[in-house]
Design an enzyme around this catalytic site. Structure first.
Site, mmCIF file in Angstrom:
data_model
loop_
_atom_site.group_PDB
_atom_site.id
_atom_site.type_symbol
_atom_site.label_atom_id
_atom_site.label_comp_id
_atom_site.label_asym_id
_atom_site.label_seq_id
_atom_site.Cartn_x
_atom_site.Cartn_y
_atom_site.Cartn_z
ATOM 1 N N ASP A 102 0.806 -1.225 0.000
ATOM 2 C CA ASP A 102 0.000 0.000 0.000
ATOM 3 C C ASP A 102 0.841 1.279 0.000
ATOM 4 O O ASP A 102 0.317 2.367 0.192
ATOM 5 C CB ASP A 102 -0.964 0.002 1.195
ATOM 6 C CG ASP A 102 -0.253 -0.262 2.519
ATOM 7 O OD1 ASP A 102 0.915 0.161 2.659
ATOM 8 O OD2 ASP A 102 -0.849 -0.891 3.405
ATOM 9 N N ARG A 131 1.157 6.847 0.612
ATOM 10 C CA ARG A 131 0.406 5.803 1.319
ATOM 11 C C ARG A 131 -0.992 5.833 0.726
ATOM 12 O O ARG A 131 -1.660 6.878 0.745
ATOM 13 C CB ARG A 131 0.397 6.143 2.814
ATOM 14 C CG ARG A 131 -0.461 5.245 3.677
ATOM 15 C CD ARG A 131 0.095 3.837 3.726
ATOM 16 N NE ARG A 131 -0.612 3.017 4.709
ATOM 17 C CZ ARG A 131 -1.790 2.427 4.480
ATOM 18 N NH1 ARG A 131 -2.388 2.565 3.314
ATOM 19 N NH2 ARG A 131 -2.342 1.699 5.425
ATOM 20 N N ASP A 177 -5.428 -1.144 3.652
ATOM 21 C CA ASP A 177 -4.305 -1.606 4.462
ATOM 22 C C ASP A 177 -3.947 -2.997 3.955
ATOM 23 O O ASP A 177 -4.794 -3.882 3.927
ATOM 24 C CB ASP A 177 -4.750 -1.657 5.933
ATOM 25 C CG ASP A 177 -3.577 -1.592 6.885
ATOM 26 O OD1 ASP A 177 -2.477 -1.166 6.468
ATOM 27 O OD2 ASP A 177 -3.759 -1.970 8.049
ATOM 28 N N THR A 178 -2.712 -3.162 3.521
ATOM 29 C CA THR A 178 -2.293 -4.503 3.083
ATOM 30 C C THR A 178 -1.471 -5.141 4.208
ATOM 31 O O THR A 178 -0.894 -4.429 5.025
ATOM 32 C CB THR A 178 -1.450 -4.451 1.792
ATOM 33 O OG1 THR A 178 -0.280 -3.654 2.028
ATOM 34 C CG2 THR A 178 -2.239 -3.866 0.632
ATOM 35 N N GLU A 210 1.356 -6.526 6.534
ATOM 36 C CA GLU A 210 2.691 -5.959 6.742
ATOM 37 C C GLU A 210 3.803 -6.814 6.132
ATOM 38 O O GLU A 210 3.806 -8.027 6.278
ATOM 39 C CB GLU A 210 2.901 -5.886 8.255
ATOM 40 C CG GLU A 210 3.904 -4.892 8.722
ATOM 41 C CD GLU A 210 3.390 -3.473 8.638
ATOM 42 O OE1 GLU A 210 3.995 -2.725 7.858
ATOM 43 O OE2 GLU A 210 2.418 -3.111 9.329
ATOM 44 N N ARG A 212 3.967 11.167 4.872
ATOM 45 C CA ARG A 212 3.662 10.507 3.595
ATOM 46 C C ARG A 212 2.386 11.103 2.999
ATOM 47 O O ARG A 212 1.448 11.438 3.720
ATOM 48 C CB ARG A 212 3.466 9.001 3.805
ATOM 49 C CG ARG A 212 4.704 8.323 4.363
ATOM 50 C CD ARG A 212 4.489 6.841 4.562
ATOM 51 N NE ARG A 212 3.390 6.544 5.484
ATOM 52 C CZ ARG A 212 3.094 5.314 5.911
ATOM 53 N NH1 ARG A 212 3.800 4.282 5.498
ATOM 54 N NH2 ARG A 212 2.097 5.124 6.746
#
Ligand SMILES: [Zn+2]
Length: 250
Positions: A125, A145, A150-151, A153, A195
């Protein structure tokens, strides 16, 4: 019509024009290297590039305020050549989705978005994007971002790689690295790490943030509000039911 007589001064003038044109082109096309955090630009071989190394044109580096490194002495603009000021090219204003009445990410107008090129890949992501002629709120090189997704980790310094993290990271890399993308924004421009928070669109007009969720590579990230939250939640629900990606049987 009177024919043009080719005289010696004319030949000399032509030669000089062509040569200086080529020189100018050379200066514009020169590739230099910058790092994620530094303020200097370098030659490719400079030792300062051991941690990160991003290729940019010298023109972009100068426009973004990078200065020549004192160690490796990279090329500098030739004397008398004027570096165009930051405000010279026409700049688009940021396309803020929260100020629209859109209900689906597919309805967003590509023509109003800021174009960029994906020059680095961090995670499923998170990406590095080069933005030519950025408007005042943006830099030429940004870590982006993706909003609302949310992918799992893969690069957290203290956490193990989560299930399906590598697949998600590989998917984003394969689809976007080296590609042209278009950026749209929401109510908040940056996160606490600085970001850039953005929706990333492909040239076909598809919102890649939504694609990640739809294909089961990521979750709808609902801790913070964003404009397409309802759509992204529905996409996650459909991916779960279809057992796609991370929702499949282990
Ligand atoms: Zn250097």
């Amino acid at each position: 019509m009177k024919p043009v007589t080719i005289t010696r001064p004319l030949i000399r003038w032509l030669a000089i024009s062509i040569l200086s044109g080529l020189l100018l082109l050379g200066a514009v096309d020169t590739t230099v290297y910058v790092t994620n955090s530094g303020s200097k630009y370098h030659r490719e071989t400079c030792t300062s590039l051991s941690r990160s190394k991003i290729a940019v044109s010298m023109e972009d580096a100068l426009k973004s305020g990078y200065e020549a490194c004192a160690v490796c002495n990279p090329p500098v603009p030739s004397q008398g050549r004027v570096v165009p000021p930051k405000t010279s090219p026409p700049q688009k204003s940021l396309y803020r989705i929260n100020k629209t009445s859109l209900t689906k990410s597919s309805q967003a107008a590509l023509a109003r978005m800021i174009p960029g090129e994906v020059v680095g890949h961090v995670d499923g992501d998170t990406l590095r994007v080069r933005i030519p002629n950025p408007p005042p709120e943006l830099k030429t090189l940004e870590t982006i971002r993706m909003l609302g997704v949310d992918t799992p980790e893969t690069v957290h310094p203290h956490k193990p790689v989560e299930r399906f993290g590598k697949e998600a990271s590989d998917f984003t890399k394969a689809r976007l690295l080296g590609k042209q993308v278009y950026l749209a924004f929401d109510w908040e421009l940056r996160d606490r790490y600085g970001r850039l928070l953005a929706y990333i669109y492909t040239p076909e007009g598809r919102c890649f943030n939504a694609t990640l969720i739809q294909e089961g590579y990521g979750y709808a990230y609902v801790s913070y509000t964003f404009h397409f939250m309802e759509e992204f939640k529905d996409l996650e629900q459909a991916a779960r039911q279809g057992k796609r990606g991370l929702w499949g049987d282990p």
